[in-house]
Design an enzyme around this catalytic site. Structure first.
Site, PDB file in Angstrom:
ATOM      1  N   VAL A  55      -0.057  38.580   8.869  1.00 54.11           N
ATOM      2  CA  VAL A  55       1.114  38.559   8.259  1.00 54.11           C
ATOM      3  C   VAL A  55       2.363  38.130   9.222  1.00 54.11           C
ATOM      4  O   VAL A  55       3.158  37.265   8.817  1.00 54.11           O
ATOM      5  CB  VAL A  55       1.516  39.878   7.638  1.00 54.11           C
ATOM      6  CG1 VAL A  55       3.086  40.109   7.033  1.00 54.11           C
ATOM      7  CG2 VAL A  55       0.566  40.298   6.515  1.00 54.11           C
ATOM      8  N   GLU A  56       2.153  38.572  10.392  1.00 53.21           N
ATOM      9  CA  GLU A  56       3.307  38.375  11.382  1.00 53.21           C
ATOM     10  C   GLU A  56       3.059  37.086  11.872  1.00 53.21           C
ATOM     11  O   GLU A  56       4.125  36.233  11.880  1.00 53.21           O
ATOM     12  CB  GLU A  56       3.186  39.216  12.659  1.00 53.21           C
ATOM     13  CG  GLU A  56       3.701  40.790  12.364  1.00 53.21           C
ATOM     14  CD  GLU A  56       5.284  40.876  12.376  1.00 53.21           C
ATOM     15  OE1 GLU A  56       5.764  39.698  12.861  1.00 53.21           O
ATOM     16  OE2 GLU A  56       5.519  41.792  11.991  1.00 53.21           O
ATOM     17  N   SER A  57       2.027  36.375  12.267  1.00 50.67           N
ATOM     18  CA  SER A  57       2.070  35.194  13.009  1.00 50.67           C
ATOM     19  C   SER A  57       0.858  34.205  12.510  1.00 50.67           C
ATOM     20  O   SER A  57       0.795  33.126  13.177  1.00 50.67           O
ATOM     21  CB  SER A  57       1.801  35.443  14.243  1.00 50.67           C
ATOM     22  OG  SER A  57       0.644  36.209  14.511  1.00 50.67           O
TER      23      SER A  57
END
Length: 578
Positions: free
Chosen positions: A134-136
């Protein structure tokens, strides 16, 4: 089908067997709120090099583990299902982008074994190991408009709060091992503070104060204070549903028409320790691996030299450690082709650049220097410059990332032994892009003409110049470019003395921090994207970015929008630069 209440009574190994035989559905984990945790023990088949694990290290990788890491992740799912349609929205988004998912999974295989081991060690639900998706999108060079960096997307201040060093040589936010420790420590702290993983994740996204204020506001009004009841920023309201969408896809990829490639449940990388600096390109050669593969495992080093104030920790694939160690022992030439020049305040940058046969732009790219308006140093600096006679030290380091293990092997500091490396071939070890960037030394022109579609930002990236410098040298504002306009690409000092200047430099990939993970994933489809979009009721920057498979920060940059801008229906947004 074995019912959930009896699931905990099964041994971990037996559960693995049932999964393999198809007698236990991976979807069981979706309903599991008990936080089932797998721990490596002498009786399991997991190969674990995690400190504190009960399983002894296996440095020679002689034990073959045929189990699938995805099964181990599924068995540890422990977060509740959220009663919100946003989960299904994000499931559909991922399902419609199988290539995106495939690339993300391919990157994750380098890091996931290590991350999962650390998650299990802390007793966390294994959904947390999926958070970098989700983040990166597991891109270690991901960089956001808020200056968050790495697979865990730490901003500078929070990174420092959790012990991640950041300087001109090294950025701990991109260090796979260090950043994973910091992220999990931070999430543990937030979970202790707010009591649920949903609120902890929300605070990880928008900040502790943001969540605390939302809770206090609901409490004052006598309203519930669970994640779905809080008035949180749009991005944060989507954040946990995104993670749960990823969880649902991992639990049963076939249900959304996706196929997950197997990831072996064994260490991908291990850690080696060096007591001296070494060129990145040489380290990759000694390990007999492509430069970009080496950098993907060691993305924290900002320069073409691995250097830190303590013995350097390198991550290498488990099967490359012996090759690296043997080749290093037999290497009888210098490990670095760079030197440090002690520059004094008031020295002219152009004079230093000429001395080492580089450009002022090159000096500024590779050193955190500040110059006066006359091009002089404003303070003393230890500058990184090429060794005299070594103008080829600027070969590009391609920026992608890969994992590291926790087996530490102290390599001998012996750089003057008899034989030169015999089993390493430049042809075999350097991939084609790296080769092109090593040999390409095309000169930067003194002046260019602005063409259709050019922006100050795109021109600055194309010619390895800071946008601020380009604007300053030409006395213009970012939005003042005109078709046919002439721009100078050199500082006044460089224009005054252009004799004997070399334009050797790292390729554009040496400064990847301006490329977000999402942007990197979507560049393949740029030609198919519309050039504009009219905002509809209910649209957000996040939903528009997802709909068109582009980065939020690109939309913000192209339209000069602030991070939390409220979009008005009917507003026309530019969706493609130029």
């Amino acid at each position: 089908m074995i019912k959930l209440p009896n699931l905990q009574k099964l041994s971990n190994k037996f559960k693995q067997l049932l999964l393999c035989l198809g007698l236990l559905s991976p979807l069981t984990g979706l309903a599991d709120t008990t936080g089932i945790k797998l721990t490596a023990t002498p009786n399991t088949t997991y190969i674990s090099n995690i400190p504190g694990s009960n399983t002894p290290p296996n440095p020679d990788n002689s034990q073959v583990d045929t189990s699938d890491l995805w099964d181990r992740i599924r068995m540890g799912f422990g977060m509740d299902i959220l009663n919100t349609p946003l989960v299904e929205t994000h499931v559909n988004w991922y399902a419609q982008r199988p290539d995106y998912v495939r690339r993300t999974v391919e990157r994750s295989r380098r890091y996931l074994y290590h991350i999962l081991g650390e998650v299990e060690k802390r007793g966390m639900p294994t959904e947390i190991a999926l958070l970098p998706m989700v983040e990166s999108a597991f891109n270690p060079m991901a960089y956001s408009t808020s200056h968050a960096s790495g697979i865990w997307q730490f901003i500078p201040s929070t990174g420092k709060d959790f012990g991640l060093k950041q300087n001109g040589w090294y950025d701990g936010r991109r260090d796979i091992v260090a950043a994973t420790d910091a992220a999990l420590d931070y999430l543990t702290k937030l979970h202790n503070q707010f009591g649920t993983w949903e609120l902890a994740l929300a605070a990880y996204n928008c900040g502790e104060g943001c969540v605390a204020r939302a809770i206090a506001k609901n409490q004052a009004q006598g309203l519930p204070t669970d994640y779905l009841s809080l008035n949180l920023p749009t991005e944060t309201r989507h954040y946990v549903p995104k993670l749960l969408a990823v969880k649902q896809i991992i639990a049963d990829p076939a249900s959304v028409g996706l196929n997950l490639d197997r990831i072996p449940d064994q260490a991908y990388f291990t850690t080696v320790t060096l007591n001296k600096p070494i060129d990145v390109s040489l380290a990759a050669k000694l390990a007999n691996m492509p430069v970009n593969e080496f950098v993907s495992l060691n993305p924290a080093y900002n320069k073409p030299v691995v250097r830190s104030d303590t013995p350097a920790q390198l991550l290498l694939p488990v099967d490359k450690v012996d090759t690296f160690s043997n080749n290093l022992q037999n290497y009888d030439r210098p490990l670095v082709t760079w030197q440090v020049y002690a520059a004094k305040i008031g020295e002219r940058a152009s004079t230093i650049a000429k001395k080492f046969n580089v450009t002022v732009a090159w000096l500024k790219e590779h050193n955190p220097i500040q110059l006066s308006h006359k091009g002089k140093l404003t303070s003393d600096h230890a500058l990184m410059v090429p060794l005299k006679g070594n103008t080829d030290t600027t070969s590009t380091v391609i920026s992608q990332t890969q994992p590291a293990t926790t087996n530490k092997i102290a390599l001998a500091d012996n750089t003057t032994t008899k034989a030169v490396v015999k089993d390493v071939s430049t042809k075999d070890t350097l991939d084609k892009p790296a080769k092109r960037e090593q040999t390409s030394q095309a000169k930067i022109p003194d002046e260019i003409t602005v063409n259709q579609g050019d922006t100050l930002y795109s021109l600055a990236r194309r010619y390895e110049i800071a946008p601020h410098d380009l604007a300053q040298w030409n006395n213009i504002q970012p939005n003042q470019l005109k078709l046919g306009q002439k721009l100078t690409l050199k500082a006044p000092d460089e224009r005054q003395d252009t004799s004997n200047k070399s334009s050797t430099k790292h390729g554009r990939d040496e400064k990847p921090a301006k490329i977000t993970a999402t942007n990197a994933e979507t560049k393949h489809a740029k030609q198919d994207k519309p050039k504009s979009y009219t905002v509809k009721k209910g649209d957000t920057l996040s939903s528009i970015a997802q709909k068109h498979d582009i980065a939020v920060d690109d939309i913000q940059r192209w339209n000069k929008l602030k991070h939390h801008t409220t979009l008005k229906p009917g507003t026309k947004l530019v969706l493609k630069a130029g």
